[in-house]
Design a protein around this motif. Structure first.
Motif, PDB file in Angstrom:
ATOM      1  N   VAL A  20     -32.878   9.637 -21.458  1.00 11.97           N
ATOM      2  CA  VAL A  20     -32.820  10.794 -20.562  1.00 11.97           C
ATOM      3  C   VAL A  20     -32.626  12.074 -21.387  1.00 11.97           C
ATOM      4  N   PHE A  21     -31.807  11.985 -22.428  1.00 13.02           N
ATOM      5  CA  PHE A  21     -31.615  13.139 -23.310  1.00 13.02           C
ATOM      6  C   PHE A  21     -32.946  13.539 -23.958  1.00 13.02           C
ATOM      7  N   ALA A  22     -33.701  12.529 -24.427  1.00 13.66           N
ATOM      8  CA  ALA A  22     -35.001  12.810 -25.053  1.00 13.66           C
ATOM      9  C   ALA A  22     -35.938  13.481 -24.050  1.00 13.66           C
ATOM     10  N   ALA A  23     -35.896  13.007 -22.799  1.00  8.31           N
ATOM     11  CA  ALA A  23     -36.761  13.591 -21.763  1.00  8.31           C
ATOM     12  C   ALA A  23     -36.335  15.034 -21.461  1.00  8.31           C
ATOM     13  N   TRP A  24     -35.041  15.292 -21.513  1.00  5.28           N
ATOM     14  CA  TRP A  24     -34.513  16.636 -21.263  1.00  5.28           C
ATOM     15  C   TRP A  24     -34.959  17.591 -22.378  1.00  5.28           C
ATOM     16  N   LEU A  25     -34.885  17.102 -23.630  1.00  7.42           N
ATOM     17  CA  LEU A  25     -35.351  17.914 -24.772  1.00  7.42           C
ATOM     18  C   LEU A  25     -36.829  18.249 -24.625  1.00  7.42           C
TER      19      LEU A  25
ATOM     20  N   ALA B 100     -36.738  16.780  -7.455  1.00  7.29           N
ATOM     21  CA  ALA B 100     -35.621  17.399  -8.175  1.00  7.29           C
ATOM     22  C   ALA B 100     -35.842  17.272  -9.680  1.00  7.29           C
ATOM     23  N   ALA B 101     -35.542  18.348 -10.406  1.00  6.42           N
ATOM     24  CA  ALA B 101     -35.824  18.359 -11.845  1.00  6.42           C
ATOM     25  C   ALA B 101     -35.058  17.245 -12.565  1.00  6.42           C
ATOM     26  N   TRP B 102     -33.784  17.037 -12.180  1.00 10.26           N
ATOM     27  CA  TRP B 102     -32.988  16.031 -12.898  1.00 10.26           C
ATOM     28  C   TRP B 102     -33.546  14.625 -12.688  1.00 10.26           C
ATOM     29  N   LEU B 103     -34.157  14.396 -11.501  1.00  8.75           N
ATOM     30  CA  LEU B 103     -34.724  13.079 -11.237  1.00  8.75           C
ATOM     31  C   LEU B 103     -35.951  12.852 -12.123  1.00  8.75           C
ATOM     32  N   ARG B 104     -36.779  13.903 -12.268  1.00  9.63           N
ATOM     33  CA  ARG B 104     -37.963  13.776 -13.106  1.00  9.63           C
ATOM     34  C   ARG B 104     -37.555  13.477 -14.546  1.00  9.63           C
ATOM     35  N   VAL B 105     -36.497  14.147 -15.019  1.00  7.02           N
ATOM     36  CA  VAL B 105     -36.026  13.911 -16.385  1.00  7.02           C
ATOM     37  C   VAL B 105     -35.492  12.485 -16.520  1.00  7.02           C
ATOM     38  N   ALA B 106     -34.710  12.035 -15.523  1.00  6.12           N
ATOM     39  CA  ALA B 106     -34.126  10.690 -15.594  1.00  6.12           C
ATOM     40  C   ALA B 106     -35.228   9.631 -15.610  1.00  6.12           C
ATOM     41  N   GLU B 107     -36.252   9.828 -14.767  1.00 10.70           N
ATOM     42  CA  GLU B 107     -37.314   8.826 -14.701  1.00 10.70           C
ATOM     43  C   GLU B 107     -38.128   8.775 -15.997  1.00 10.70           C
TER      44      GLU B 107
END
Lengths: 175, 178
Positions: free
Chosen positions: A167-172, B104-111
């Protein structure tokens, strides 16, 4: 265009019936290549959710895909399709296998199917990795997951321990 | 009857802890079925697993074979329901939650972040399955390696049905080992 519950049932019925060696490779083939309902990246995301949730991951993925397209009816249709055919076949095989399972030719054929099924999963993984465009950090995390799983670290630890890094990598990547 | 209820209770409790899929709890299933209750011996357990791998459908259906062994066709259905029901309800609950927070942006990142975990696990189970299959080739493990490698290449590079390779593998195995 979103498929209906009926379309999901037929698609997953075929996935279940052809799903030798595990259903995930066949589900990808049906949803991404044959029907075009999802991209490789979208399928990989749903498979990831299916694996992070407890329980059979092919079923979890079917529920998430089915619900996403057609609500609760879609989820139910996908699961019924996925399990319906194979349960009938397994009931037939269980009886036959007791009678013929020890025959060398049956054993040989099963060995061949098992080796080919492993190759099918491997090939599917390669295809998905290529087409979901991971960043360098994501490649590294995937390789670590692979190494730990081969090293027989219990799967729940791997999933819960490395998902935050993914998830951190996806956030970056998003920034 | 009490055997079937004990099997269902055991499987239902494994269902909700099996993060990573049914294969995450195969060792726990072995403990339940072979060690605790003695419904099967080691060889029967291994054969049931091989049968479920060879049959079409999700690999979790191995629990159906266990159920069949304990209580026939009713056992097949009950065991599958016990293993899948609780997890299915949780997955549906999650899917409904996901629909509510869609976009939601956080859901897209989590997935997106779960993708490397998913792919790593797919590759690992492929390699472990391939390695386990080598033992069944007896004196010809290299043939098993070749079948696995050829199928991987076929699936990765073409859009043709993998059934061609599964069928070819079955015929090759039946001829060489039969």
């Amino acid at each position: 265009m979103n498929p209906s519950a009926g379309a999901l049932f037929w698609a997953y019925l075929q996935v279940g019936l052809s799903g030798f060696g595990g259903a995930n490779a066949w589900a990808r083939r049906m949803l991404v290549e044959k029907r075009g309902w999802l991209t490789d990246a979208q399928y990989a995301e749903r498979l990831g959710l299916g694996q992070a949730l407890p329980g059979p991951n092919a079923m979890n993925t079917a529920i998430i895909v089915g619900h996403g397209f057609a609500g609760v009816a879609g989820a139910a249709a996908a699961v019924l399709g996925l399990f319906g055919g194979p349960l009938v076949i397994l009931a037939g095989l269980a009886g036959l296998y007791d009678a013929y399972g020890a025959h060398p030719m049956v054993r040989g054929a099963l060995a061949g199917v098992a080796s080919a099924a492993a190759g099918m999963m491997l090939g599917t993984g390669i295809k998905m990795a290529r087409k979901s465009y991971p960043t360098a950090l994501m490649w590294g995390i995937g390789a670590l997951v692979l190494a730990l799983a081969l090293w027989r670290v219990p799967l729940p630890w791997i999933v819960l321990g490395l998902a935050p890094f993914g998830v951190f990598a996806a956030w970056l990547e998003r920034r | 009857m009490s055997d079937l209820l004990a099997l269902m209770a055991g499987l239902a409790s494994l269902s909700v802890i099996a993060v990573g899929g049914g294969s995450a709890v195969i060792a726990d299933m072995h403990r339940l079925i072979v060690d605790e209750h003695g419904w099967m011996d080691d060889a029967q357990f291994a054969r049931a697993y091989a049968l479920a791998q060879a049959a079409p459908g999700p690999n979790v259906l191995v629990v159906g074979v266990f159920g069949w062994h304990v209580a026939g066709p009713v056992g097949l259905l009950s065991a599958t329901l016990a293993m899948c029901g609780p997890a299915a309800i949780m997955a549906l609950g999650f899917a409904m939650f996901r629909a509510r927070v869609a976009g939601a942006a956080w859901l897209r990142v989590a997935e997106r972040g779960l993708v490397p975990v998913a792919l790593g696990l797919v590759m690992a189970s492929a390699l472990l399955l391939g390695q386990a299959a080598l033992a069944t080739w007896g004196a010809m493990p290299l043939v098993g390696v070749a079948v696995t490698a050829a199928t991987a290449g076929f699936v990765a590079m073409t859009k043709r049905s993998p059934l061609w390779m599964l069928g070819a593998g079955a015929i090759l195995g039946a001829i060489l080992l039969g």
